[in-house]
Design a protein around this motif. Structure first.
Motif, PDB file in Angstrom:
ATOM      1  N   ASP A 118       0.708  -1.356  -0.459  1.00  0.00           N
ATOM      2  CA  ASP A 118       0.070  -0.025  -0.116  1.00  0.00           C
ATOM      3  C   ASP A 118       0.720   1.259  -0.537  1.00  0.00           C
ATOM      4  OD1 ASP A 118      -2.394  -1.594  -0.421  1.00  0.00           O
ATOM      5  OD2 ASP A 118      -2.694  -1.320   2.355  1.00  0.00           O
ATOM      6  N   PHE A 119       1.920   1.147   0.247  1.00  0.00           N
ATOM      7  CA  PHE A 119       3.220   2.034   0.190  1.00  0.00           C
ATOM      8  C   PHE A 119       3.618   2.676  -0.945  1.00  0.00           C
ATOM      9  CE2 PHE A 119       2.728   2.518   4.978  1.00  0.00           C
ATOM     10  CZ  PHE A 119       2.082   3.711   5.264  1.00  0.00           C
ATOM     11  N   GLY A 120       3.156   1.145  -1.610  1.00  0.00           N
ATOM     12  CA  GLY A 120       4.059   2.091  -3.383  1.00  0.00           C
ATOM     13  C   GLY A 120       5.181   1.186  -3.103  1.00  0.00           C
ATOM     14  N   ILE A 121       5.760  -0.028  -1.944  1.00  0.00           N
ATOM     15  CA  ILE A 121       6.651  -0.577  -2.647  1.00  0.00           C
ATOM     16  C   ILE A 121       6.550  -1.988  -3.270  1.00  0.00           C
ATOM     17  CG2 ILE A 121       8.603  -2.188  -1.418  1.00  0.00           C
ATOM     18  CD1 ILE A 121       8.525  -0.329   1.153  1.00  0.00           C
ATOM     19  N   ARG A 122       7.275  -2.459  -4.586  1.00  0.00           N
ATOM     20  CA  ARG A 122       7.235  -3.112  -5.290  1.00  0.00           C
ATOM     21  C   ARG A 122       7.936  -3.859  -5.518  1.00  0.00           C
ATOM     22  NH1 ARG A 122       2.784  -0.999  -4.425  1.00  0.00           N
ATOM     23  NH2 ARG A 122       1.390   0.375  -5.681  1.00  0.00           N
ATOM     24  N   GLU A 123       8.434  -4.022  -5.158  1.00  0.00           N
ATOM     25  CA  GLU A 123       9.325  -5.687  -4.063  1.00  0.00           C
ATOM     26  C   GLU A 123       8.639  -6.708  -3.724  1.00  0.00           C
ATOM     27  OE1 GLU A 123      12.409  -5.551  -5.999  1.00  0.00           O
ATOM     28  OE2 GLU A 123      12.352  -3.231  -6.686  1.00  0.00           O
ATOM     29  N   ASP A 124       7.327  -7.399  -4.558  1.00  0.00           N
ATOM     30  CA  ASP A 124       6.791  -8.291  -2.986  1.00  0.00           C
ATOM     31  C   ASP A 124       7.821  -9.243  -3.085  1.00  0.00           C
ATOM     32  OD1 ASP A 124       4.496  -8.682  -2.152  1.00  0.00           O
ATOM     33  OD2 ASP A 124       3.952 -10.686  -3.196  1.00  0.00           O
ATOM     34  N   GLY A 125       8.289 -10.146  -3.812  1.00  0.00           N
ATOM     35  CA  GLY A 125       9.397 -11.058  -3.449  1.00  0.00           C
ATOM     36  C   GLY A 125      10.046 -10.573  -2.752  1.00  0.00           C
ATOM     37  N   LEU A 126      10.889  -9.759  -2.538  1.00  0.00           N
ATOM     38  CA  LEU A 126      12.055  -9.380  -0.920  1.00  0.00           C
ATOM     39  C   LEU A 126      11.155  -8.828   0.147  1.00  0.00           C
ATOM     40  CD1 LEU A 126      14.728  -8.337  -0.520  1.00  0.00           C
ATOM     41  CD2 LEU A 126      14.389  -6.557  -0.857  1.00  0.00           C
ATOM     42  N   VAL A 127      10.010  -8.370   0.549  1.00  0.00           N
ATOM     43  CA  VAL A 127       8.942  -8.130   1.101  1.00  0.00           C
ATOM     44  C   VAL A 127       8.117  -9.221   1.602  1.00  0.00           C
ATOM     45  CG1 VAL A 127       6.952  -7.064   2.187  1.00  0.00           C
ATOM     46  CG2 VAL A 127       8.679  -5.613   0.649  1.00  0.00           C
TER      47      VAL A 127
END
Lengths: 115, 247
Positions: A84-93
């Motif tokens: 939701d904060f716009g961080i698009r590195e879903d794999g890393l997150v």
């Protein structure tokens, strides 16, 4: 479209949210506040009593759930919040969030089994 | 009745002339009981006949007059001028391509709506002479709220997930799928799950809840999606334990 595998983490998220809403506050009151405010006698949470209690498998199970479920709830919540904060590195997150929850799970199992 | 003059800043776009959308300002004297749609109609009737926008019923039933009013997805027939500041910015619904002025292209929404099979999938087809499919008031109550959707797509404009353009099926379509899944006469749940329970379906929703906030009919699509998540999670584990149980 293929059906998603998200139910695995979402079920832990949902169960953890429910647990954190209903059981965690009660745990905090009992272990954190009641003693400090003198609502419980000092010996109520003494080491001997608690270590005796934790030998009971049901008590072990409840303590495990207290760590395990909210940890996975928090992990999934943080993953979604990052999105939701716009961080698009879903794999890393995902690796960081679920990794931390896995560490908490393993630590809880280890601690409870070695008691 | 007292007249109050408003500045209407309306987004204009003519695909034949404009390379990108621009704003045009109109001064509109409004009556006390006017809604934003009345003010836009005033512009069309008196100031600029080329202004394009959709509207029909003027009573929050048809769902066609959705616009961004001061940045908020709203039905222009349900938004009263007396609650507005002196300057109002009116734009086409966000998250949709603009066709002309305030008219947006709704093809993506229409395709997504159709993809969830938003109709009764009955166990066996009944001949007309055999009568209707009966249902008790209690069975109707379970899903009635989700039948109130008027397809105005305000929820798609409000949804940050749909805004990403990553294929999210979206609030209204998923709420309507939930409506049929809850219907005692329907057996289409597993057929709908291919879209509903996919990554682009309910699982793309991060439960921001903006859809339910802007919904003019109080359908609560966010609630419908959360309920579908619970049902789909149970289905997922049931399928793991007994593979092929639906087949």
């Amino acid at each position: 479209m293929a059906r998603s595998n998200k139910p695995i983490v979402w079920s832990l998220f949902a169960a953890g949210g429910t647990f954190a809403a209903f059981v965690t506050p009660a745990m905090i009151v009992v272990t954190g506040l009641a003693l400090s405010f003198g609502l419980l006698p000092p010996e109520a949470l003494s080491y001997e009593r608690l270590s005796g209690l934790i030998e009971n498998p049901i008590a072990k199970g409840i303590v495990f759930l207290t760590v395990f479920l909210p940890a996975w709830h928090a992990a999934h919540r943080l993953r979604i919040t990052a999105h939701d904060f716009g961080i698009r590195e879903d794999g890393l997150v995902m690796m960081v969030c679920y990794g931390l929850a896995s560490v908490a799970t393993v630590m809880a199992v280890y601690a409870l089994l070695s008691l | 009745m007292s007249l109050r003059t408003f500045e209407l800043e309306i987004m204009r776009y003519d695909p034949d002339k404009d390379s990108e959308p621009r704003f045009e300002t109109f001064s509109v004297p409004c009556e006390e009981d006017w809604v934003v749609l009345d003010a836009v109609n005033y512009v069309k009737d008196n100031l600029d006949r080329t202004l394009s926008y959709r509207w029909s019923c003027h009573m929050a039933v048809c769902g066609s007059c959705g616009m961004m009013i001061n940045g908020e997805p709203s039905l222009s027939c349900k938004t009263f001028m007396r609650h507005m500041p002196d300057k109002i910015r009116i734009e086409p619904l966000a998250n949709f391509p603009i066709e002309r002025d305030l008219v947006v292209v709704m093809d993506d929404f229409m395709d997504k709506l159709a993809s969830v099979k938003p109709y009764l999938v009955a166990k066996e087809k009944k001949a007309v002479e055999d009568g209707s499919y009966l249902q008790s008031p209690a069975q109707l109550k379970k899903f009635k709220q989700y039948t109130l959707c008027i397809n105005c797509t305000l929820c798609y404009s409000a949804c940050p997930q749909y805004a990403l353009g990553e294929g999210f099926v979206g609030p209204a379509a998923l709420a309507l799928a939930h409506r049929y899944n809850l219907d005692s006469r329907d057996v289409g749940r597993s057929a709908r799950a291919d879209v509903v329970a996919s990554n682009e379906g309910i699982w793309e929703c991060s439960f921001v809840g903006a859809c339910s906030e802007v919904c003019p009919e109080h359908v609560d699509p966010a609630g419908a999606i959360q309920q579908t998540k619970i049902a789909s999670t149970l289905d997922y584990f049931k399928d793991l334990i007994t593979p092929g149980r639906d087949k």
